[in-house]
Write a protein that holds these residues in place. Structure first.
Motif, PDB file in Angstrom:
ATOM      1  N   LYS A   1       0.834  -1.202   0.000  1.00 12.96           N
ATOM      2  CA  LYS A   1       0.000   0.000   0.000  1.00 12.96           C
ATOM      3  C   LYS A   1       0.871   1.255   0.000  1.00 12.96           C
ATOM      4  O   LYS A   1       0.612   2.220  -0.738  1.00 12.96           O
ATOM      5  CB  LYS A   1      -0.911  -0.006   1.226  1.00 12.96           C
ATOM      6  N   LYS A   2       1.915   1.247   0.826  1.00  8.81           N
ATOM      7  CA  LYS A   2       2.811   2.398   0.883  1.00  8.81           C
ATOM      8  C   LYS A   2       3.593   2.542  -0.424  1.00  8.81           C
ATOM      9  O   LYS A   2       3.810   3.638  -0.923  1.00  8.81           O
ATOM     10  CB  LYS A   2       3.777   2.254   2.058  1.00  8.81           C
ATOM     11  N   GLU A   9       2.632   1.725  -3.388  1.00 14.11           N
ATOM     12  CA  GLU A   9       1.743   2.267  -4.409  1.00 14.11           C
ATOM     13  C   GLU A   9       1.543   3.771  -4.211  1.00 14.11           C
ATOM     14  O   GLU A   9       1.511   4.537  -5.189  1.00 14.11           O
ATOM     15  CB  GLU A   9       0.403   1.544  -4.360  1.00 14.11           C
TER      16      GLU A   9
END
Length: 223
Positions: free
Chosen positions: A114-115, A117
Motif C-alpha cells: 500500500k505504501k 503504491e
C-alpha cells in the motif's frame, strides 16, 4: 500547497519499516552472533560492553549531532576487547562482523504494498527525496533498492554523507541544495517529533509528522 513541487521523506519507520524493531543491543548482537569470532571474545556481554563504550567515546570526541560510520563502533569494540591484535587483523574482524550486522539488519526491512503504491503515485506528480539519519554509507540507497522503491526518489541525503544528523541544520541544508528549489515549494514528512518536525520546521521546511493524518493529506494531494 498549490506551489508544492518536491516532497522529502524521512526513511526508517516512515518509508521503510522493520520487523522486529531493533533494540540497542541488536546493533552489536547482529554482528556478534554467527560471526565465527564468538569464542575470541568469550561472551556477548564483554563485546557489547566495549561496543557501548564506543558510543560514549565518540560522543565525547565529536561535536553535537556530528555523525560517524557505524563500522567505527565495531573497530573500537574489537580493538578494546582484543588489544593484542595488529591493525590489519582488527580491521578484518571488525569488517566481517560489520557485514554480518548489515546482512541481518537489512533482512528485517520491508515496505508495504500500500505504501509502495502511494509513493509510486506521488512520484508521478511530485519529485521525491529522502533525508535520513543513517550511519551506513550507501545503506539507505541499498535498502530502497531492495524494497523496490529507489527509482521513485531522485536524491538521498544521509547523515553519514552530510556529516551531521537531524536535527542539525546542515543535513536539512544539504537536502535543500539537492532539490534546487525554493524552500516554499518543499514538503517534509517523517515520524520523529524532534528530527522530522521540530528541527525541520525550525530550519524552514513545511513539515508534518508521519501518521494517519499526514497519510490522508498525501492521498489528498493526488486528487
Amino acid at each position: 500547497m498549490s506551489d508544492l513541487k518536491y516532497i522529502l521523506f524521512d526513511c526508517m519507520e516512515t518509508i521503510i519499516d522493520m520487523d522486529p524493531l531493533p533494540k540497542q543491543e541488536d546493533y552489536a548482537g547482529w554482528g556478534y552472533v554467527d560471526s565465527g569470532y564468538e569464542k575470541r571474545f568469550g561472551s556477548f556481554n564483554y563485546f557489547y560492553g566495549a561496543y557501548r563504550q564506543s558510543k560514549e567515546k565518540f560522543a565525547e570526541q565529536l561535536k553535537e549531532y556530528e555523525e560517524y560510520d557505524s563500522l567505527n563502533s565495531y573497530l573500537y569494540a574489537v580493538g578494546k576487547c582484543l588489544p593484542c591484535l595488529d591493525v590489519l587483523e582488527t580491521e578484518k574482524i571488525a569488517g566481517e562482523m560489520y557485514r554480518n550486522f548489515w546482512k541481518k539488519y537489512s533482512s528485517f526491512c520491508y515496505i508495504s504494498s500500500k505504501k509502495k503504491e502511494l509513493i509510486r503515485r506521488l512520484s508521478d506528480r511530485y519529485t521525491l527525496g529522502i533525508i535520513s539519519n543513517f550511519k551506513v554509507p550507501d545503506g539507505i540507497e541499498e535498502l530502497l533498492e531492495r524494497c523496490e522503491v529507489k527509482q521513485y526518489f531522485t536524491h538521498v541525503t544521509t547523515s553519514i554523507l552530510s556529516g551531521y544528523r537531524k536535527p542539525h541544520h546542515k543535513i536539512y541544508e544539504d537536502a535543500l541544495k539537492a532539490t534546487g528549489l525554493p524552500i516554499e515549494q518543499i514538503l517534509y514528512i517523517g515520524d520523529d517529533e524532534i528530527c522530522d518536525y521540530q528541527g525541520a520546521r525550525e530550519f524552514g521546511f513545511d513539515a508534518y509528522l508521519y501518521n494517519e493524518e499526514s497519510i490522508k493529506m498525501l492521498e489528498d494531494l493526488l486528487k
